[in-house]
Design an enzyme around this catalytic site. Sequence first.
Site, PDB file in Angstrom:
ATOM      1  N   SER A   1       0.807  -1.225   0.000  1.00 21.47           N
ATOM      2  CA  SER A   1       0.000   0.000   0.000  1.00 21.47           C
ATOM      3  C   SER A   1       0.838   1.271   0.000  1.00 21.47           C
ATOM      4  CB  SER A   1      -0.862  -0.016   1.268  1.00 21.47           C
ATOM      5  OG  SER A   1      -1.355   1.267   1.547  1.00 21.47           O
TER       6      SER A   1
ATOM      7  N   GLU B   1       0.250   3.631   1.795  1.00 17.75           N
ATOM      8  CA  GLU B   1       0.372   4.040   3.205  1.00 17.75           C
ATOM      9  C   GLU B   1       1.775   3.767   3.737  1.00 17.75           C
ATOM     10  OE1 GLU B   1      -1.592   5.347   6.005  1.00 17.75           O
ATOM     11  OE2 GLU B   1      -2.454   6.203   4.209  1.00 17.75           O
TER      12      GLU B   1
ATOM     13  N   TYR C   1      -1.309   0.190  10.680  1.00 17.76           N
ATOM     14  CA  TYR C   1      -1.597  -0.389   9.361  1.00 17.76           C
ATOM     15  C   TYR C   1      -0.380  -0.229   8.441  1.00 17.76           C
ATOM     16  CZ  TYR C   1      -3.493  -0.877   4.647  1.00 17.76           C
ATOM     17  OH  TYR C   1      -3.696  -1.258   3.329  1.00 17.76           O
TER      18      TYR C   1
HETATM   19  P1  NDP Z   1     -11.563  -4.537   1.942  1.00 25.38           P
HETATM   20  O1  NDP Z   1     -11.548  -4.008   3.315  1.00 25.38           O
HETATM   21  O2  NDP Z   1     -12.706  -4.210   1.035  1.00 25.38           O
HETATM   22  O3  NDP Z   1     -11.436  -6.136   1.973  1.00 25.38           O
HETATM   23  C1  NDP Z   1     -10.616  -6.762   2.883  1.00 25.38           C
HETATM   24  C2  NDP Z   1     -10.822  -8.264   2.792  1.00 25.38           C
HETATM   25  O4  NDP Z   1      -9.996  -8.892   3.777  1.00 25.38           O
HETATM   26  C3  NDP Z   1     -12.256  -8.714   3.068  1.00 25.38           C
HETATM   27  O5  NDP Z   1     -12.572  -9.795   2.218  1.00 25.38           O
HETATM   28  C4  NDP Z   1     -12.179  -9.184   4.489  1.00 25.38           C
HETATM   29  O6  NDP Z   1     -13.123 -10.160   4.861  1.00 25.38           O
HETATM   30  C5  NDP Z   1     -10.794  -9.804   4.504  1.00 25.38           C
HETATM   31  N1  NDP Z   1     -10.292  -9.961   5.861  1.00 25.38           N
HETATM   32  C6  NDP Z   1     -10.082  -9.005   6.789  1.00 25.38           C
HETATM   33  N2  NDP Z   1      -9.634  -9.547   7.938  1.00 25.38           N
HETATM   34  C7  NDP Z   1      -9.570 -10.879   7.722  1.00 25.38           C
HETATM   35  C8  NDP Z   1      -9.199 -11.972   8.518  1.00 25.38           C
HETATM   36  N3  NDP Z   1      -8.814 -11.814   9.772  1.00 25.38           N
HETATM   37  N4  NDP Z   1      -9.256 -13.201   7.982  1.00 25.38           N
HETATM   38  C9  NDP Z   1      -9.660 -13.386   6.705  1.00 25.38           C
HETATM   39  N5  NDP Z   1     -10.026 -12.384   5.893  1.00 25.38           N
HETATM   40  C10 NDP Z   1      -9.990 -11.141   6.405  1.00 25.38           C
HETATM   41  O7  NDP Z   1     -10.183  -4.077   1.264  1.00 25.38           O
HETATM   42  P2  NDP Z   1      -9.840  -3.757  -0.272  1.00 25.38           P
HETATM   43  O8  NDP Z   1     -10.482  -4.753  -1.134  1.00 25.38           O
HETATM   44  O9  NDP Z   1     -10.043  -2.311  -0.505  1.00 25.38           O
HETATM   45  O10 NDP Z   1      -8.260  -3.973  -0.278  1.00 25.38           O
HETATM   46  C11 NDP Z   1      -7.685  -5.248  -0.613  1.00 25.38           C
HETATM   47  C12 NDP Z   1      -6.260  -5.279  -0.107  1.00 25.38           C
HETATM   48  O11 NDP Z   1      -5.487  -4.256  -0.709  1.00 25.38           O
HETATM   49  C13 NDP Z   1      -6.107  -5.068   1.393  1.00 25.38           C
HETATM   50  O12 NDP Z   1      -5.030  -5.868   1.844  1.00 25.38           O
HETATM   51  C14 NDP Z   1      -5.754  -3.605   1.537  1.00 25.38           C
HETATM   52  O13 NDP Z   1      -5.019  -3.381   2.721  1.00 25.38           O
HETATM   53  C15 NDP Z   1      -4.908  -3.417   0.292  1.00 25.38           C
HETATM   54  N6  NDP Z   1      -4.902  -2.084  -0.269  1.00 25.38           N
HETATM   55  C16 NDP Z   1      -6.081  -1.466  -0.568  1.00 25.38           C
HETATM   56  C17 NDP Z   1      -6.070  -0.233  -1.177  1.00 25.38           C
HETATM   57  C18 NDP Z   1      -7.334   0.484  -1.499  1.00 25.38           C
HETATM   58  O14 NDP Z   1      -7.277   1.703  -1.728  1.00 25.38           O
HETATM   59  N7  NDP Z   1      -8.465  -0.176  -1.566  1.00 25.38           N
HETATM   60  C19 NDP Z   1      -4.795   0.440  -1.533  1.00 25.38           C
HETATM   61  C20 NDP Z   1      -3.623  -0.339  -1.192  1.00 25.38           C
HETATM   62  C21 NDP Z   1      -3.680  -1.550  -0.595  1.00 25.38           C
HETATM   63  P3  NDP Z   1     -14.587  -9.729   5.398  1.00 25.38           P
HETATM   64  O15 NDP Z   1     -15.384  -9.434   4.166  1.00 25.38           O
HETATM   65  O16 NDP Z   1     -15.010 -10.940   6.130  1.00 25.38           O
HETATM   66  O17 NDP Z   1     -14.403  -8.525   6.265  1.00 25.38           O
HETATM   67  P1  GDR Z   2      -6.805   5.777   3.709  1.00 26.40           P
HETATM   68  O1  GDR Z   2      -8.349   5.904   3.304  1.00 26.40           O
HETATM   69  O2  GDR Z   2      -6.568   6.006   5.127  1.00 26.40           O
HETATM   70  O3  GDR Z   2      -6.038   6.623   2.718  1.00 26.40           O
HETATM   71  O4  GDR Z   2      -6.539   4.214   3.428  1.00 26.40           O
HETATM   72  P2  GDR Z   2      -9.576   6.603   4.052  1.00 26.40           P
HETATM   73  O5  GDR Z   2     -10.618   6.770   3.012  1.00 26.40           O
HETATM   74  O6  GDR Z   2      -9.924   5.896   5.298  1.00 26.40           O
HETATM   75  O7  GDR Z   2      -8.971   8.032   4.466  1.00 26.40           O
HETATM   76  C1  GDR Z   2      -8.484   8.963   3.505  1.00 26.40           C
HETATM   77  C2  GDR Z   2      -8.224  10.293   4.196  1.00 26.40           C
HETATM   78  O8  GDR Z   2      -9.482  10.885   4.563  1.00 26.40           O
HETATM   79  C3  GDR Z   2      -9.374  11.388   5.887  1.00 26.40           C
HETATM   80  N1  GDR Z   2     -10.717  11.474   6.501  1.00 26.40           N
HETATM   81  C4  GDR Z   2     -11.502  10.429   6.796  1.00 26.40           C
HETATM   82  N2  GDR Z   2     -11.323   9.101   6.608  1.00 26.40           N
HETATM   83  C5  GDR Z   2     -12.325   8.271   6.999  1.00 26.40           C
HETATM   84  N3  GDR Z   2     -12.191   6.956   6.798  1.00 26.40           N
HETATM   85  N4  GDR Z   2     -13.477   8.739   7.603  1.00 26.40           N
HETATM   86  C6  GDR Z   2     -13.683  10.063   7.814  1.00 26.40           C
HETATM   87  O9  GDR Z   2     -14.700  10.456   8.342  1.00 26.40           O
HETATM   88  C7  GDR Z   2     -12.648  10.960   7.389  1.00 26.40           C
HETATM   89  N5  GDR Z   2     -12.524  12.304   7.411  1.00 26.40           N
HETATM   90  C8  GDR Z   2     -11.346  12.607   6.877  1.00 26.40           C
HETATM   91  C9  GDR Z   2      -8.442  10.385   6.578  1.00 26.40           C
HETATM   92  O10 GDR Z   2      -7.954  10.931   7.774  1.00 26.40           O
HETATM   93  C10 GDR Z   2      -7.399  10.204   5.479  1.00 26.40           C
HETATM   94  O11 GDR Z   2      -6.462  11.237   5.519  1.00 26.40           O
HETATM   95  C11 GDR Z   2      -7.031   3.576   2.258  1.00 26.40           C
HETATM   96  C12 GDR Z   2      -7.307   2.098   2.627  1.00 26.40           C
HETATM   97  O12 GDR Z   2      -7.956   1.491   1.539  1.00 26.40           O
HETATM   98  C13 GDR Z   2      -6.013   1.349   2.897  1.00 26.40           C
HETATM   99  O13 GDR Z   2      -6.293  -0.041   3.048  1.00 26.40           O
HETATM  100  C14 GDR Z   2      -5.073   1.545   1.702  1.00 26.40           C
HETATM  101  O14 GDR Z   2      -3.857   0.880   1.913  1.00 26.40           O
HETATM  102  C15 GDR Z   2      -4.835   3.034   1.477  1.00 26.40           C
HETATM  103  O15 GDR Z   2      -6.069   3.663   1.215  1.00 26.40           O
HETATM  104  C16 GDR Z   2      -3.913   3.290   0.279  1.00 26.40           C
END
Ligand code: NDP
Ligand code: GDR
Length: 343
Positions: A132, A134, A155
């Site tokens: 990520s 992050e 994270y």
């Molecule tokens: P989601 O939160 O939508 O999905 C996460 C998945 O992980 C779900 O299927 C969830 O299952 C599963 N999971 C969480 N905890 C466990 C556990 N203890 N055991 C088994 N399964 C588990 O995330 P995204 O699809 O957005 O992201 C996919 C991956 O990419 C993640 O690893 C995230 O950190 C990473 N990532 C995401 C980005 C983004 O912007 N979306 C950017 C960079 C990296 P359940 O449905 O049961 O909760």
């Molecule tokens: P991020 O996504 O932390 O970048 O992680 P998120 O949408 O949670 O936050 C983005 C930014 O918005 C600010 N923010 C808030 N965020 C949330 N969730 N709720 C609020 O009410 C709010 N108000 C302001 C946050 O502080 C932050 O700066 C996502 C996830 O998908 C990770 O798993 C992934 O790795 C990174 O993107 C890349």
Amino acid sequence: MKKNKVAFITGITGQDGSYLAELLLKKNYIIHGLLRRTSILNIERIQDIINKYEKIGKLNLHYMDLTDTSSISNLIIKYKPHEFYNLASMSHVGISFYTGEATLNINTLATYRILESILKNHKKCKFYQASSSEMFGSTPPPQNEKSSFNPQSPYGISKVSAFHITKYFRQAHGLFASNGILFNHESPRRGLNFVTRKITHSLARILSGHEKKIHLGDISTRRDWGHSKDYVRGIWMILQYKKPEDFVLSTGKNYSIEDFIKKVFKILDLNWKDFVTTNNKNFLRPSEVRSLQGDSSKARKLLKWKPEYDLNALCREMLLNDLKLYGMNLEEAKKIAKKLSKN
Ligand code: NDP
Ligand code: GDR
């Protein structure tokens, strides 16, 4: 006849896992989705592909637990996947400040467990790790594969460790193990407590009379947002590359949360300031990642990957989807918005 490739996907019930499964099924893969047990069956995002592909054996779901090595190893030994996509994680940065230990267990140690099992049981399997942006944390933009990691949350720390674990199994043990360093990507399937979906979903709730305001934290932070569909295509391309390497996937554009809010409210000609409160302490983080903007030139050059969606199209798709959930189309929503503006 050419044999179908077999892919494992952890996190198949999540945003990216569901889109990736759809993509691979179209490419004629046999998918094994690895799920955790939840008290309510959480398969909404994959219900359509379950209906279509489960009966014919192309989509198979198995219970496992990321903290239970044998539950993962048994499946690897039994089905011998060609490709393993590790997408499961505790993916909410804000919540990781309260659940640091569990975040490390799931996001970091599970990566070790899976890779060690692949090494012992099925060395030919290619492995993808969901790393990520992050991980860059406080490193100023633009960030690319050569930028340093300065994570700002449990994270981020968990993902940096998993990144290095993946690299270690590649370098020390010769596994085909690659990291995709993905910048934020969203979609109508985004979880409700990530900021983009919270905004589009809460706005639909305001228009349908369920809520009055959207309460947010710091809206001055900046992100590089793409669409999940573009990014899962990139994830697949990373494992098809001739050798295991790490790749950044990003749009290269950088917007504040405030910019995102303005774009969404503009679709309905509403003044966002009438409906949004900011700096709500429940959503402020002990430390923030201020600005992310990815340089994905390596992936664009070597994989020929590029995103197709821009932020305007993404905002529109997300808002229209949430309006539909509350029984509205765009025209109806605009009419309600007009009335709300007059009040
Ligand atoms: P989601 O939160 O939508 O999905 C996460 C998945 O992980 C779900 O299927 C969830 O299952 C599963 N999971 C969480 N905890 C466990 C556990 N203890 N055991 C088994 N399964 C588990 O995330 P995204 O699809 O957005 O992201 C996919 C991956 O990419 C993640 O690893 C995230 O950190 C990473 N990532 C995401 C980005 C983004 O912007 N979306 C950017 C960079 C990296 P359940 O449905 O049961 O909760
Ligand atoms: P991020 O996504 O932390 O970048 O992680 P998120 O949408 O949670 O936050 C983005 C930014 O918005 C600010 N923010 C808030 N965020 C949330 N969730 N709720 C609020 O009410 C709010 N108000 C302001 C946050 O502080 C932050 O700066 C996502 C996830 O998908 C990770 O798993 C992934 O790795 C990174 O993107 C890349």
